[in-house]
Design a protein around this motif. Sequence first.
Motif, PDB file in Angstrom:
ATOM      1  N   ASN A 127       0.901  -1.277   0.061  1.00  0.00           N
ATOM      2  CA  ASN A 127      -0.066   0.043   0.210  1.00  0.00           C
ATOM      3  C   ASN A 127       0.850   1.064   0.083  1.00  0.00           C
ATOM      4  O   ASN A 127       0.604   2.305  -0.598  1.00  0.00           O
ATOM      5  CB  ASN A 127      -0.866   0.007   1.225  1.00  0.00           C
ATOM      6  N   ARG A 128       2.025   1.342   0.755  1.00  0.00           N
ATOM      7  CA  ARG A 128       2.825   2.324   0.696  1.00  0.00           C
ATOM      8  C   ARG A 128       3.504   2.637  -0.565  1.00  0.00           C
ATOM      9  O   ARG A 128       3.771   3.613  -1.061  1.00  0.00           O
ATOM     10  CB  ARG A 128       3.919   2.065   1.897  1.00  0.00           C
ATOM     11  N   LEU A 129       4.069   1.591  -1.106  1.00  0.00           N
ATOM     12  CA  LEU A 129       4.874   1.672  -2.258  1.00  0.00           C
ATOM     13  C   LEU A 129       3.803   2.255  -3.422  1.00  0.00           C
ATOM     14  O   LEU A 129       4.084   3.012  -4.174  1.00  0.00           O
ATOM     15  CB  LEU A 129       5.215   0.411  -2.563  1.00  0.00           C
ATOM     16  N   ASN A 130       2.530   1.814  -3.330  1.00  0.00           N
ATOM     17  CA  ASN A 130       1.477   2.110  -4.420  1.00  0.00           C
ATOM     18  C   ASN A 130       1.213   3.746  -4.100  1.00  0.00           C
ATOM     19  O   ASN A 130       1.024   4.565  -5.186  1.00  0.00           O
ATOM     20  CB  ASN A 130       0.338   1.379  -4.375  1.00  0.00           C
ATOM     21  N   THR A 131       0.817   4.116  -2.756  1.00  0.00           N
ATOM     22  CA  THR A 131       0.800   5.521  -2.460  1.00  0.00           C
ATOM     23  C   THR A 131       1.675   6.541  -2.885  1.00  0.00           C
ATOM     24  O   THR A 131       1.542   7.516  -3.440  1.00  0.00           O
ATOM     25  CB  THR A 131       0.591   5.767  -1.058  1.00  0.00           C
ATOM     26  N   HIS A 132       3.189   5.886  -2.823  1.00  0.00           N
ATOM     27  CA  HIS A 132       4.194   6.900  -3.414  1.00  0.00           C
ATOM     28  C   HIS A 132       4.540   6.528  -4.692  1.00  0.00           C
ATOM     29  O   HIS A 132       5.500   7.097  -5.106  1.00  0.00           O
ATOM     30  CB  HIS A 132       5.352   6.763  -2.377  1.00  0.00           C
ATOM     31  N   HIS A 133       3.925   5.821  -5.428  1.00  0.00           N
ATOM     32  CA  HIS A 133       3.980   5.551  -7.036  1.00  0.00           C
ATOM     33  C   HIS A 133       5.289   4.963  -7.233  1.00  0.00           C
ATOM     34  O   HIS A 133       5.888   5.219  -8.088  1.00  0.00           O
ATOM     35  CB  HIS A 133       3.834   6.980  -7.751  1.00  0.00           C
ATOM     36  N   VAL A 134       5.939   4.190  -6.146  1.00  0.00           N
ATOM     37  CA  VAL A 134       7.151   3.268  -6.446  1.00  0.00           C
ATOM     38  C   VAL A 134       6.800   2.057  -7.303  1.00  0.00           C
ATOM     39  O   VAL A 134       5.993   1.556  -6.846  1.00  0.00           O
ATOM     40  CB  VAL A 134       7.667   3.050  -5.096  1.00  0.00           C
ATOM     41  N   PRO A 135       7.565   1.769  -8.230  1.00  0.00           N
ATOM     42  CA  PRO A 135       7.304   0.583  -9.012  1.00  0.00           C
ATOM     43  C   PRO A 135       7.809  -0.461  -8.244  1.00  0.00           C
ATOM     44  O   PRO A 135       8.891  -0.415  -7.672  1.00  0.00           O
ATOM     45  CB  PRO A 135       7.990   0.771 -10.507  1.00  0.00           C
TER      46      PRO A 135
END
Length: 89
Positions: free
Chosen positions: A22-30
């Motif tokens: 969820n955190r990776l998605n929130t910060h648009h980290v592939p």
Amino acid sequence: MVHYSSEEEDTVNIELENAIINRLNTHHVPFQTRDLAEILENPDLLHEYAGVIYYFDPPGLIVPREIPCVQIFGLERLAPGHDRVTTND
């Protein structure tokens, strides 16, 4: 992110994995998840990534020193050849 299954369902692992995703998605980290068996069969797959996140010590996983790693909730001693940061938060 390396995912592997143990014989028992680990609810802490599941919650941590969901929070990280969820955190990776929130910060648009592939990112991409890989199954441990897939990596053990073809260790060169690790060279496709800028870093590795994993939970505990996946059996047989040795990450090359040039690839940054974060181990989540690690209790075991570092395995030979691992170069990583262990966090228990």
